[in-house]
Write a protein that holds these residues in place. Structure first.
Motif, PDB file in Angstrom:
ATOM      1  N   UNK A 244     -15.319  -0.396  -2.439  1.00 37.18           N
ATOM      2  CA  UNK A 244     -14.268   0.413  -3.075  1.00 37.18           C
ATOM      3  C   UNK A 244     -13.885   1.588  -2.189  1.00 37.18           C
ATOM      4  N   UNK A 245     -12.694   1.524  -1.630  1.00 40.15           N
ATOM      5  CA  UNK A 245     -12.220   2.595  -0.747  1.00 40.15           C
ATOM      6  C   UNK A 245     -11.690   3.800  -1.519  1.00 40.15           C
ATOM      7  N   UNK A 246     -11.666   3.714  -2.853  1.00 42.16           N
ATOM      8  CA  UNK A 246     -11.037   4.764  -3.664  1.00 42.16           C
ATOM      9  C   UNK A 246     -12.064   5.813  -4.098  1.00 42.16           C
ATOM     10  N   UNK A 247     -11.853   7.068  -3.779  1.00 41.46           N
ATOM     11  CA  UNK A 247     -12.664   8.106  -4.421  1.00 41.46           C
ATOM     12  C   UNK A 247     -12.307   8.192  -5.907  1.00 41.46           C
ATOM     13  N   UNK A 248     -13.083   8.914  -6.712  1.00 37.41           N
ATOM     14  CA  UNK A 248     -12.845   8.944  -8.161  1.00 37.41           C
ATOM     15  C   UNK A 248     -11.423   9.337  -8.550  1.00 37.41           C
ATOM     16  N   UNK A 249     -10.804  10.245  -7.776  1.00 37.11           N
ATOM     17  CA  UNK A 249      -9.461  10.693  -8.134  1.00 37.11           C
ATOM     18  C   UNK A 249      -8.448   9.545  -8.069  1.00 37.11           C
ATOM     19  N   UNK A 250      -8.561   8.700  -7.026  1.00 40.62           N
ATOM     20  CA  UNK A 250      -7.634   7.573  -6.919  1.00 40.62           C
ATOM     21  C   UNK A 250      -7.942   6.510  -7.963  1.00 40.62           C
ATOM     22  N   UNK A 251      -9.215   6.342  -8.307  1.00 35.18           N
ATOM     23  CA  UNK A 251      -9.552   5.428  -9.390  1.00 35.18           C
ATOM     24  C   UNK A 251      -8.893   5.887 -10.691  1.00 35.18           C
ATOM     25  N   UNK A 253      -6.217   7.522 -11.032  1.00 34.51           N
ATOM     26  CA  UNK A 253      -4.768   7.328 -10.959  1.00 34.51           C
ATOM     27  C   UNK A 253      -4.356   5.862 -11.106  1.00 34.51           C
ATOM     28  N   UNK A 254      -5.337   4.974 -11.180  1.00 33.65           N
ATOM     29  CA  UNK A 254      -5.021   3.557 -11.340  1.00 33.65           C
ATOM     30  C   UNK A 254      -4.743   2.820 -10.051  1.00 33.65           C
ATOM     31  N   UNK A 255      -5.120   3.408  -8.911  1.00 37.09           N
ATOM     32  CA  UNK A 255      -4.972   2.709  -7.636  1.00 37.09           C
ATOM     33  C   UNK A 255      -5.859   1.461  -7.658  1.00 37.09           C
ATOM     34  N   UNK A 256      -5.338   0.363  -7.147  1.00 33.45           N
ATOM     35  CA  UNK A 256      -6.041  -0.915  -7.230  1.00 33.45           C
ATOM     36  C   UNK A 256      -7.236  -0.958  -6.281  1.00 33.45           C
ATOM     37  N   UNK A 257      -8.341  -1.577  -6.714  1.00 32.54           N
ATOM     38  CA  UNK A 257      -9.494  -1.748  -5.826  1.00 32.54           C
ATOM     39  C   UNK A 257      -9.248  -2.893  -4.848  1.00 32.54           C
ATOM     40  N   UNK A 258      -9.907  -2.886  -3.704  1.00 35.07           N
ATOM     41  CA  UNK A 258      -9.695  -3.943  -2.707  1.00 35.07           C
ATOM     42  C   UNK A 258     -10.340  -5.255  -3.136  1.00 35.07           C
ATOM     43  N   UNK A 259     -11.362  -5.191  -3.981  1.00 34.43           N
ATOM     44  CA  UNK A 259     -11.897  -6.409  -4.591  1.00 34.43           C
ATOM     45  C   UNK A 259     -11.233  -6.531  -5.946  1.00 34.43           C
ATOM     46  N   UNK A 260     -10.441  -7.584  -6.111  1.00 32.03           N
ATOM     47  CA  UNK A 260      -9.401  -7.541  -7.134  1.00 32.03           C
ATOM     48  C   UNK A 260      -9.211  -8.899  -7.767  1.00 32.03           C
ATOM     49  N   UNK A 261      -9.190  -8.937  -9.091  1.00 36.25           N
ATOM     50  CA  UNK A 261      -8.860 -10.174  -9.791  1.00 36.25           C
ATOM     51  C   UNK A 261      -7.359 -10.437  -9.737  1.00 36.25           C
ATOM     52  N   UNK A 262      -6.580  -9.395  -9.616  1.00 32.48           N
ATOM     53  CA  UNK A 262      -5.122  -9.510  -9.679  1.00 32.48           C
ATOM     54  C   UNK A 262      -4.622  -8.949 -10.996  1.00 32.48           C
ATOM     55  N   UNK A 263      -3.309  -9.036 -11.222  1.00 33.03           N
ATOM     56  CA  UNK A 263      -2.765  -8.472 -12.457  1.00 33.03           C
ATOM     57  C   UNK A 263      -1.661  -9.318 -13.078  1.00 33.03           C
ATOM     58  N   UNK A 264      -1.368 -10.492 -12.488  1.00 33.80           N
ATOM     59  CA  UNK A 264      -0.306 -11.324 -13.066  1.00 33.80           C
ATOM     60  C   UNK A 264      -0.391 -12.722 -12.465  1.00 33.80           C
ATOM     61  N   UNK A 265       0.200 -13.671 -13.182  1.00 33.04           N
ATOM     62  CA  UNK A 265       0.420 -14.999 -12.635  1.00 33.04           C
ATOM     63  C   UNK A 265       1.532 -14.918 -11.596  1.00 33.04           C
ATOM     64  N   UNK A 266       1.562 -15.846 -10.651  1.00 32.95           N
ATOM     65  CA  UNK A 266       2.537 -15.741  -9.558  1.00 32.95           C
ATOM     66  C   UNK A 266       3.413 -16.983  -9.501  1.00 32.95           C
ATOM     67  N   UNK A 267       4.515 -16.858  -8.764  1.00 32.08           N
ATOM     68  CA  UNK A 267       5.455 -17.959  -8.563  1.00 32.08           C
ATOM     69  C   UNK A 267       5.448 -18.484  -7.133  1.00 32.08           C
ATOM     70  N   UNK A 268       4.762 -17.767  -6.214  1.00 36.21           N
ATOM     71  CA  UNK A 268       4.745 -18.221  -4.823  1.00 36.21           C
ATOM     72  C   UNK A 268       3.585 -17.565  -4.085  1.00 36.21           C
ATOM     73  N   UNK A 269       3.215 -18.173  -2.962  1.00 37.16           N
ATOM     74  CA  UNK A 269       2.186 -17.573  -2.101  1.00 37.16           C
ATOM     75  C   UNK A 269       2.690 -16.263  -1.497  1.00 37.16           C
TER      76      UNK A 269
END
Length: 511
Positions: A244-251, A253-269
Motif C-alpha cells: 500500500x503506497x498510500x499514507x493514512x491521509x490518502x486512504x 480520501x478514497x485513493x485506490x490501493x495498488x492491490x485492487x479488486x476493481x470497482x466495476x464490470x468492464x466492456x474492454x481490455x
C-alpha cells in the motif's frame, strides 16, 4: 517486472518522459485494437506457481540463489524473498488430457527442485503462507539479490513516506509494522493465464471476477501469519497492506490501493489498462528506447514496454496482460487469486475448475455479471477470504424470479458451478477422464468441507491439545504438511493431526 532493471534514482524529467511514453503506449494499444491486429484464438493457457523454501525443521531457508544455481533451469526463477522461488510452465493448448500432462510436468519439475534444495538443507513447500514465517524473516536483508526488488522497495517506501501497517483481524488479530515490502514475500500464489481475443476479453475478465470468491472458498490455504490464526485465506489482506503506497491521509480520501479488486464490470481490455495509467502513479519510470507510435506507423508491432512495466506494478486479482509472440500481439487474463498448493493434484484441480467455469460463464446469454452487482462480487471475495470453505456468498437466483440469494459456497459449487465447469471443459475439448478426475477433487473438498486451510487449522489445534506450545505446533504442522504435500494425494484425503512421534519429539524452534 521480469526484466532486469538497474537500481538508481529518478528525477522529475524521468517521470515526465515515462508518463508521456505511457500515454503513447495506450494510444498504440488503442490503434492495435481498432486495426484488429491481435492473435486469433488458440485456446492457450499458462501456469506459474510461487514456492517457499523451508528446512527439515519447517523453518524458512534464505537460500533461493543457491537452489536456483543447483536447479539450473530457466523454468525456475527468483521471487521477492530469499525463501521464495517461482516455477513457470510453458503454455499449453486447452484440450485433450492437458491437465494430466500439466500434473506430470509439475510433479517432475517440483520433485527435481526439491531434491536439489535438499542437498543444501532446504526443501520446496507449496503453501499460501508458510506458517513458520516470522517478522524477523521479513526484513530488507532477506530481499532476493536482484536489482528490481531493491528498486521497487525503495520506490514504494518513498511514495508511502512511512512504515507499512499490517492489521488483520481474524480468528486472532495481528497488528504490526514493516519497514519494507518484504512482507509481501510471505504470499505465494498460483497464476493462471488464458489467452483471449479482444472481443472475448471483457466477458472472460468479468467471469473471472465473478468467481474469484468461489476460487478462494474451495482453495483457501493461508490461515496463519506470524504465529497468529487469521483469515482462512490471509494472503489478500496481507498483500494489500504490504504493497500500500498510500499514507493514512490518502486512504481517508478514497485513493485506490495498488492491490485492487476493481470497482466495476468492464466492456474492454483497454479500459483496465487505461485505469491503471489514470489512477496509479509510476513506481519504476524506466523508459525503453522504442517509440511505439513510430513502430506502428512503420507497420510494426510495438512491445509497449512502459505500459507492460506499469501494469506489473498494479496488483489486480485478475490482471490484463499484453504480450507479443512471434511478432503478433495477444491479450491474456491473468488470474492471481489462488494460493499455492497444497499438492500438484489440488493445483491442477483448481485450474480445471477455473478454466471450465470461466468458459461457461463467458458464453452465457444472460451473463452472471449482469445480475450480480460488482459490490456484491467484491463482498463475496472478502467473505471467502475470511471464512474459506465455510463462507456464504451472494449469488443470482436461478429462474424467472431473479434477485440474489445468500448461499453456502459449498452448495453453490455442488449444485450449480461444478456442472457449469464440466460443461466448460467439454467445450474446451477436455477428455472426460481428466474432467471427471480433477473436478472430482473440488467436489470432494466441498462434500467434506475440507481444504488446505481447514487441514492446517485442525492439525494445529490438535497439536495444541496434545500439549505443544504455539510455535512448536506451527512448526510440526508445517513439517507434516510438507510430508503429505510431497506424497501428492489431494488435501481432502489427508489425515488430520500429527503422528505420535511428531507430538512427543518436536524439533526445536528458533525465533
Amino acid at each position: 517486472m521480469g526484466e532486469k532493471v538497474v537500481a538508481g534514482g529518478f528525477d522529475l524529467s524521468d517521470r515526465q518522459r515515462y508518463r508521456r511514453k505511457l500515454h503513447e503506449c495506450l494510444e498504440g494499444l488503442e490503434r492495435l485494437l481498432a486495426e484488429k491486429r491481435f492473435d486469433r484464438p488458440k485456446n492457450m493457457m499458462g501456469l506459474e506457481i510461487e514456492l517457499n523454501l523451508a528446512g527439515a525443521d519447517g523453518m524458512p531457508r534464505m537460500v533461493n540463489a543457491q537452489v536456483l544455481e543447483r536447479i539450473a533451469s530457466p523454468d525456475f526463477q527468483t521471487e521477492l524473498g530469499m525463501f521464495n522461488l517461482e516455477v513457470n510452465v510453458l503454455p499449453h493448448r486447452l484440450g485433450g488430457r492437458v491437465f494430466d500432462q500439466l500434473a506430470e510436468e509439475l510433479s517432475a519439475g517440483l520433485g527435481y527442485a526439491h531434491r536439489q534444495a535438499s542437498a543444501i538443507d532446504a526443501g520446496v513447500v507449496m503453501i499460501g503462507i508458510l506458517p513458520t514465517i516470522s517478522r524477523a524473516d521479513l526484513v530488507t536483508a532477506n530481499l532476493s539479490a536482484v536489482d528490481r526488488y531493491s528498486l521497487l522497495n525503495e520506490q514504494i517506501l518513498s511514495m508511502r513516506g512511512e512504515d507499512f501497517t499490517l492489521d488483520i483481524d481474524g480468528v486472532e488479530r495481528l497488528t504490526c509494522t514493516s519497514g519494507s515490502i518484504v512482507a509481501e514475500a510471505a504470499c505465494t500464489s498460483v497464476q493462471l493465464h488464458l489467452q483471449v481475443t479482444p472481443a472475448r476479453f471483457a466477458d472472460v475478465w468479468n467471469a473471472a471476477q465473478a468467481v474469484a470468491a468461489v476460487q478462494i472458498a474451495v482453495g483457501a490455504n493461508s490461515p496463519f501469519l506470524f504465529g497468529r490464526e487469521l483469515w482462512r485465506e490471509s494472503r489478500p489482506p496481507l498483500f494489500t497492506q504490504a504493497t500500500d503506497t498510500r499514507p493514512p491521509e490518502l486512504q481517508a480520501q478514497g485513493v485506490r490501493p495498488r492491490t485492487w479488486f476493481g470497482e466495476r464490470w468492464v466492456d474492454s481490455a483497454y479500459e483496465l489498462f487505461a485505469e491503471n495509467v489514470r489512477y496509479f502513479p509510476s513506481l519504476l519510470p524506466i523508459c525503453d528506447e522504442e517509440e511505439p507510435l513510430r513502430v506502428l506507423g512503420e507497420g510494426g508491432v510495438p512491445s509497449l514496454q512502459e505500459l507492460v512495466l506499469h501494469n506489473g506494478t498494479v496488483y489486480r486479482w485478475n490482471r490484463p496482460v499484453y504480450g507479443v509472440s512471434d511478432g503478433v500481439p495477444h491479450l491474456r487474463v491473468e488470474n492471481r487469486v489462488l494460493p499455492a498448493g497444497p499438492t500438484v493434484a489440488d493445483v491442477v484441480a483448481n485450474a480445471a475448475f477455473y478454466y471450465g467455469l470461466v468458459r461457461t460463464l463467458a458464453d452465457e446469454q444472460r451473463p452472471v455479471w449482469t445480475r450480480l452487482p460488482f459490490a456484491e462480487a467484491e463482498a463475496n471475495f472478502d467473505a471467502a477470504c475470511r471464512y474459506g470453505i465455510d463462507a456464504r456468498l451472494r449469488w443470482p437466483r436461478r429462474g424467472r424470479g431473479g434477485g440474489l440469494a445468500s448461499v453456502p459456497a459449498v452448495r453453490l459449487v455442488l449444485d450449480e458451478l461444478l456442472p457449469m465447469a464440466a460443461a466448460g471443459l467439454d467445450a474446451w475439448g477436455i477428455e472426460p477422464a481428466d474432467r471427471d478426475y480433477y473436478l472430482g477433487i473440488v467436489e470432494e473438498r466441498c462434500r467434506r468441507r475440507a481444504n488446505g486451510a481447514t487441514w492446517q487449522v485442525d492439525t494445529y489445534h490438535r497439536a495444541l491439545a496434545a500439549g505443544l506450545e504455539r510455535d512448536e505446533a506451527l512448526a510440526a504442522t508445517t513439517r507434516r504438511y510438507s510430508e503429505l504435500m510431497h506424497r501428492g494425494e489431494p488435501v481432502h484425503t489427508w489425515p488430520v493431526g500429527l503422528t505420535e512421534a511428531e507430538v512427543s519429539a518436536p524439533l526445536p524452534v528458533v525465533r
